[in-house]
Write a protein that holds these residues in place. Structure first.
Motif, PDB file in Angstrom:
ATOM      1  N   THR A   1      50.730 -45.213 -43.834  1.00 32.95           N
ATOM      2  CA  THR A   1      50.110 -45.404 -42.517  1.00 32.95           C
ATOM      3  C   THR A   1      48.624 -45.735 -42.625  1.00 32.95           C
ATOM      4  OG1 THR A   1      49.647 -43.049 -42.319  1.00 32.95           O
ATOM      5  CG2 THR A   1      51.710 -43.821 -41.360  1.00 32.95           C
ATOM      6  N   ASP A   2      48.106 -45.786 -43.867  1.00 34.34           N
ATOM      7  CA  ASP A   2      46.689 -46.108 -44.069  1.00 34.34           C
ATOM      8  C   ASP A   2      45.782 -45.097 -43.367  1.00 34.34           C
ATOM      9  OD1 ASP A   2      44.415 -47.547 -44.839  1.00 34.34           O
ATOM     10  OD2 ASP A   2      44.537 -48.941 -43.154  1.00 34.34           O
ATOM     11  N   GLU A   3      46.129 -43.808 -43.552  1.00 31.50           N
ATOM     12  CA  GLU A   3      45.332 -42.730 -42.948  1.00 31.50           C
ATOM     13  C   GLU A   3      45.087 -41.655 -44.008  1.00 31.50           C
ATOM     14  OE1 GLU A   3      47.004 -42.614 -38.376  1.00 31.50           O
ATOM     15  OE2 GLU A   3      48.310 -42.006 -39.991  1.00 31.50           O
ATOM     16  N   TRP A   4      44.123 -40.817 -43.798  1.00 26.91           N
ATOM     17  CA  TRP A   4      43.819 -39.720 -44.717  1.00 26.91           C
ATOM     18  C   TRP A   4      44.156 -38.393 -44.067  1.00 26.91           C
ATOM     19  CZ3 TRP A   4      41.657 -40.209 -49.689  1.00 26.91           C
ATOM     20  CH2 TRP A   4      41.294 -41.517 -50.063  1.00 26.91           C
ATOM     21  N   LEU A   5      44.396 -37.360 -44.914  1.00 21.75           N
ATOM     22  CA  LEU A   5      44.551 -36.012 -44.374  1.00 21.75           C
ATOM     23  C   LEU A   5      43.842 -35.032 -45.278  1.00 21.75           C
ATOM     24  CD1 LEU A   5      47.700 -34.071 -45.126  1.00 21.75           C
ATOM     25  CD2 LEU A   5      47.533 -36.387 -46.024  1.00 21.75           C
ATOM     26  N   LEU A   6      43.531 -33.869 -44.720  1.00 24.84           N
ATOM     27  CA  LEU A   6      42.804 -32.831 -45.442  1.00 24.84           C
ATOM     28  C   LEU A   6      43.793 -31.788 -45.956  1.00 24.84           C
ATOM     29  CD1 LEU A   6      40.003 -31.558 -46.137  1.00 24.84           C
ATOM     30  CD2 LEU A   6      40.108 -30.429 -43.900  1.00 24.84           C
ATOM     31  N   VAL A   7      43.671 -31.421 -47.252  1.00 29.89           N
ATOM     32  CA  VAL A   7      44.534 -30.395 -47.847  1.00 29.89           C
ATOM     33  C   VAL A   7      43.641 -29.246 -48.291  1.00 29.89           C
ATOM     34  CG1 VAL A   7      46.247 -29.907 -49.645  1.00 29.89           C
ATOM     35  CG2 VAL A   7      46.084 -32.222 -48.677  1.00 29.89           C
ATOM     36  N   SER A   8      43.860 -28.055 -47.701  1.00 31.34           N
ATOM     37  CA  SER A   8      43.046 -26.899 -48.094  1.00 31.34           C
ATOM     38  C   SER A   8      43.980 -25.740 -48.370  1.00 31.34           C
ATOM     39  CB  SER A   8      42.029 -26.538 -47.013  1.00 31.34           C
ATOM     40  OG  SER A   8      42.278 -27.242 -45.825  1.00 31.34           O
ATOM     41  N   SER A   9      44.401 -25.628 -49.623  1.00 32.62           N
ATOM     42  CA  SER A   9      45.489 -24.709 -49.973  1.00 32.62           C
ATOM     43  C   SER A   9      45.031 -23.262 -50.069  1.00 32.62           C
ATOM     44  CB  SER A   9      46.106 -25.138 -51.297  1.00 32.62           C
ATOM     45  OG  SER A   9      45.094 -25.241 -52.265  1.00 32.62           O
ATOM     46  N   ASN A  10      43.766 -23.008 -49.738  1.00 35.25           N
ATOM     47  CA  ASN A  10      43.251 -21.643 -49.856  1.00 35.25           C
ATOM     48  C   ASN A  10      43.354 -20.875 -48.541  1.00 35.25           C
ATOM     49  OD1 ASN A  10      41.554 -23.594 -48.839  1.00 35.25           O
ATOM     50  ND2 ASN A  10      39.669 -22.539 -49.432  1.00 35.25           N
ATOM     51  N   ARG A  11      44.016 -21.417 -47.528  1.00 39.96           N
ATOM     52  CA  ARG A  11      43.967 -20.789 -46.204  1.00 39.96           C
ATOM     53  C   ARG A  11      45.237 -20.045 -45.814  1.00 39.96           C
ATOM     54  NH1 ARG A  11      43.577 -23.663 -41.856  1.00 39.96           N
ATOM     55  NH2 ARG A  11      42.029 -22.471 -40.749  1.00 39.96           N
ATOM     56  N   THR A  12      46.251 -20.039 -46.695  1.00 40.27           N
ATOM     57  CA  THR A  12      47.545 -19.479 -46.270  1.00 40.27           C
ATOM     58  C   THR A  12      47.518 -17.976 -46.070  1.00 40.27           C
ATOM     59  OG1 THR A  12      48.059 -19.653 -48.584  1.00 40.27           O
ATOM     60  CG2 THR A  12      49.215 -21.159 -47.097  1.00 40.27           C
ATOM     61  N   SER A  13      46.557 -17.274 -46.689  1.00 36.34           N
ATOM     62  CA  SER A  13      46.586 -15.813 -46.564  1.00 36.34           C
ATOM     63  C   SER A  13      45.819 -15.328 -45.340  1.00 36.34           C
ATOM     64  CB  SER A  13      46.010 -15.182 -47.834  1.00 36.34           C
ATOM     65  OG  SER A  13      44.782 -15.813 -48.145  1.00 36.34           O
ATOM     66  N   ARG A  14      45.378 -16.243 -44.468  1.00 33.53           N
ATOM     67  CA  ARG A  14      44.610 -15.767 -43.323  1.00 33.53           C
ATOM     68  C   ARG A  14      45.513 -15.014 -42.349  1.00 33.53           C
ATOM     69  NH1 ARG A  14      45.910 -20.944 -42.100  1.00 33.53           N
ATOM     70  NH2 ARG A  14      46.163 -21.560 -39.922  1.00 33.53           N
ATOM     71  N   PRO A  15      44.941 -13.998 -41.640  1.00 33.86           N
ATOM     72  CA  PRO A  15      45.778 -13.197 -40.746  1.00 33.86           C
ATOM     73  C   PRO A  15      46.278 -14.020 -39.568  1.00 33.86           C
ATOM     74  CG  PRO A  15      43.463 -12.541 -40.582  1.00 33.86           C
ATOM     75  CD  PRO A  15      43.539 -13.576 -41.650  1.00 33.86           C
ATOM     76  N   TRP A  16      47.453 -13.688 -39.097  1.00 36.59           N
ATOM     77  CA  TRP A  16      48.063 -14.422 -37.991  1.00 36.59           C
ATOM     78  C   TRP A  16      48.518 -13.465 -36.903  1.00 36.59           C
ATOM     79  CZ3 TRP A  16      48.150 -19.093 -36.075  1.00 36.59           C
ATOM     80  CH2 TRP A  16      49.087 -19.394 -35.074  1.00 36.59           C
ATOM     81  N   LEU A  17      47.850 -13.499 -35.743  1.00 38.31           N
ATOM     82  CA  LEU A  17      48.263 -12.664 -34.613  1.00 38.31           C
ATOM     83  C   LEU A  17      48.650 -13.561 -33.439  1.00 38.31           C
ATOM     84  CD1 LEU A  17      45.493  -9.893 -34.793  1.00 38.31           C
ATOM     85  CD2 LEU A  17      47.860  -9.708 -35.517  1.00 38.31           C
ATOM     86  N   GLY A  18      48.913 -14.821 -33.750  1.00 39.64           N
ATOM     87  CA  GLY A  18      49.223 -15.779 -32.694  1.00 39.64           C
ATOM     88  C   GLY A  18      50.700 -15.785 -32.334  1.00 39.64           C
ATOM     89  N   LEU A  19      51.110 -16.866 -31.737  1.00 43.88           N
ATOM     90  CA  LEU A  19      52.472 -17.009 -31.226  1.00 43.88           C
ATOM     91  C   LEU A  19      53.526 -16.837 -32.324  1.00 43.88           C
ATOM     92  CD1 LEU A  19      54.132 -18.013 -28.682  1.00 43.88           C
ATOM     93  CD2 LEU A  19      54.094 -20.243 -29.774  1.00 43.88           C
ATOM     94  N   ALA A  20      54.559 -16.046 -32.041  1.00 42.43           N
ATOM     95  CA  ALA A  20      55.714 -15.953 -32.945  1.00 42.43           C
ATOM     96  C   ALA A  20      56.876 -16.716 -32.314  1.00 42.43           C
ATOM     97  CB  ALA A  20      56.093 -14.503 -33.173  1.00 42.43           C
TER      98      ALA A  20
ATOM     99  N   ARG B   1      51.505 -49.488 -37.639  1.00 42.91           N
ATOM    100  CA  ARG B   1      50.750 -49.001 -38.804  1.00 42.91           C
ATOM    101  C   ARG B   1      51.544 -49.239 -40.082  1.00 42.91           C
ATOM    102  NH1 ARG B   1      46.031 -45.871 -37.317  1.00 42.91           N
ATOM    103  NH2 ARG B   1      45.547 -46.409 -39.454  1.00 42.91           N
ATOM    104  N   GLU B   2      52.839 -48.856 -40.050  1.00 41.31           N
ATOM    105  CA  GLU B   2      53.675 -49.013 -41.245  1.00 41.31           C
ATOM    106  C   GLU B   2      53.897 -50.489 -41.562  1.00 41.31           C
ATOM    107  OE1 GLU B   2      57.259 -46.728 -41.177  1.00 41.31           O
ATOM    108  OE2 GLU B   2      56.185 -44.811 -41.168  1.00 41.31           O
ATOM    109  N   ASP B   3      54.019 -51.283 -40.537  1.00 42.92           N
ATOM    110  CA  ASP B   3      54.218 -52.717 -40.755  1.00 42.92           C
ATOM    111  C   ASP B   3      53.002 -53.309 -41.479  1.00 42.92           C
ATOM    112  OD1 ASP B   3      55.830 -55.166 -40.253  1.00 42.92           O
ATOM    113  OD2 ASP B   3      54.018 -55.761 -39.162  1.00 42.92           O
ATOM    114  N   GLU B   4      51.823 -52.945 -41.000  1.00 46.00           N
ATOM    115  CA  GLU B   4      50.599 -53.499 -41.602  1.00 46.00           C
ATOM    116  C   GLU B   4      50.438 -53.083 -43.063  1.00 46.00           C
ATOM    117  OE1 GLU B   4      47.386 -52.400 -38.966  1.00 46.00           O
ATOM    118  OE2 GLU B   4      48.215 -53.688 -37.388  1.00 46.00           O
ATOM    119  N   SER B   5      50.650 -51.777 -43.356  1.00 42.08           N
ATOM    120  CA  SER B   5      50.478 -51.313 -44.748  1.00 42.08           C
ATOM    121  C   SER B   5      51.492 -51.951 -45.674  1.00 42.08           C
ATOM    122  CB  SER B   5      50.645 -49.801 -44.846  1.00 42.08           C
ATOM    123  OG  SER B   5      49.742 -49.166 -44.013  1.00 42.08           O
ATOM    124  N   GLN B   6      52.746 -52.002 -45.216  1.00 40.00           N
ATOM    125  CA  GLN B   6      53.796 -52.559 -46.070  1.00 40.00           C
ATOM    126  C   GLN B   6      53.562 -54.049 -46.311  1.00 40.00           C
ATOM    127  OE1 GLN B   6      57.933 -50.587 -45.577  1.00 40.00           O
ATOM    128  NE2 GLN B   6      57.093 -50.607 -43.526  1.00 40.00           N
TER     129      GLN B   6
END
Ligand code: H2U
Ligand code: ZN
Length: 349
Positions: free
Chosen positions: A19-38, A181-186
């Motif tokens: 898709t010719d786009e970038w994304l951010l990978v931050s693998s150090n965040r999985t242990s953060r506490p979660w009190l949000g929606l279940a 997007r996919e058409d253009e990249s391919q």
């Protein structure tokens, strides 16, 4: 052989070649506490026939029409279609404001008469009938519309309105954002190399750390650039542009591979695993689309059994971000697929 992702333990950005786009990978965040929606775990103790289901055989739909007593698959025009085939062509613009009417059609496709089945529960022969249905319907709609989008919303967490196994097909005149997007990249890759981007990608990923269970016809991979936690990409290893071009062998192996993946998904947290999936096939128009390679995306929303990945602040405002690397997820998914399918061999054998 060392993979390019080896050593990327620091926060980093990955490039999505499709898709010719970038994304951010931050693998150090999985242990953060979660009190949000279940998320609630859906009930899978469903009857094989539900008298109140508008997709079960013989039942009456919201528009008063009665479904036939179908025995395998069943297709009907969506009673609340988002696109209409007879829309007149109108384009309006005034300064920065532009709008155009969109002509199209929307189908609902029932995968089975069994209210309690999912694609994961079906035999290979039953899943193969779904593959055939996707192909024949694509061919028919493609004769009239350039863009044919086959998809399934699975599970209430992904907005499915009913547990009865079903998908949808929307077809229309315009190439939507993802298609463009996919058409253009391919196209760019094909013009530069003479190869299809996704065939080069498949060759690079085959047997590597993100491969979660390919066979000789299909590559099944957690893409290097996956944004959703358990996202997967399914690519035929031979040149195929559109679903109707799949031959017998590719259809049979597709039914088998998809079944293995979906049972693995359900096995991950030992509960029904929601996802949206869909096919990207070459537009059905007269333009040269030799750069297009057919593929399916699976986008599951969950991070854990009851914790959803929210694509919110940074994702909406800057770019997608993920907390676990594609390689770590691929390890977990590979084990889940192995475990779920060895059980199946034992119980069905
Ligand atoms: P989803 O579960 O992915 O929403 O798909 C179900 C579709 O079925 C939905 O688009 C249609 C809805 O418009 N539908 C009918 O066409 N007839 C009905 O009687 C109910 C639902
Ligand atoms: Zn039903």
């Amino acid at each position: 052989m060392r993979d390019v992702a080896h050593g990327l333990t620091e926060p980093h950005r990955r490039y999505n070649a499709l898709t010719d786009e970038w994304l951010l990978v931050s693998s150090n965040r999985t242990s953060r506490p979660w009190l949000g929606l279940a998320e609630t775990i859906p009930d899978r103790n469903l009857p094989s026939y539900d008298p109140s289901c508008y997709l079960c055989p013989g039942n009456v739909r919201a528009n008063g029409e009665r479904n036939p007593a179908y025995k395998s698959t069943f297709v009907f025009r969506n009673d609340f279609a988002a696109l209409q085939p007879d829309s007149p062509i109108v384009k309006v613009s005034e300064g920065l404001l532009r709008a155009e009417t969109e002509r199209g059609t929307c189908l609902v496709i029932c995968f089975s008469p069994r209210h309690d089945f999912t694609l994961a529960d079906m035999s290979q022969a039953e899943a193969r009938r779904v593959v055939d249905l996707w192909a024949t319907q694509s061919e028919e709609l493609g004769a009239e519309f350039p863009w044919v989008q086959v998809f399934e919303n699975h599970g209430s967490a992904m907005g499915a309105s009913n547990p009865h196994p079903h998908g949808q097909i929307w077809a229309g005149d315009a190439l939507p954002r993802e298609a463009l997007r996919e058409d253009e990249s391919q196209k760019r890759h094909f013009e530069a190399t003479g190869h299809r981007l996704l065939l080069d990608y498949a060759a690079q990923e085959s047997g590597g750390p993100r491969d979660v269970g390919s066979d000789d016809e299909w590559l099944l991979v957690v893409p290097f650039w996956a944004a959703w936690p358990y996202e997967t990409l399914l690519i035929p290893r031979r040149s195929v542009g559109r679903l109707p071009e799949l031959d017998e062998r590719q259809r049979d192996t597709l039914a088998a591979t998809m079944g293995r993946l979906l049972r693995g998904y359900d096995g991950l947290f030992n509960s029904p695993f929601p996802y949206s999936m869909g096919w990207h096939q070459a537009p059905f128009d007269n333009a040269d689309r030799s750069h297009w390679q057919l593929h399916a995306h699976f986008y599951p929303p969950l991070l854990q059994a009851t914790v959803r990945k929210f694509m919110v602040g940074y994702e909406l405002l800057s770019e997608p971000q993920r907390d676990v690397t594609a390689e770590d997820i691929a390890d977990r998914l590979r084990s889940a697929i192995g475990a779920a399918n060895s059980e199946r061999t034992l119980t069905s054998g």
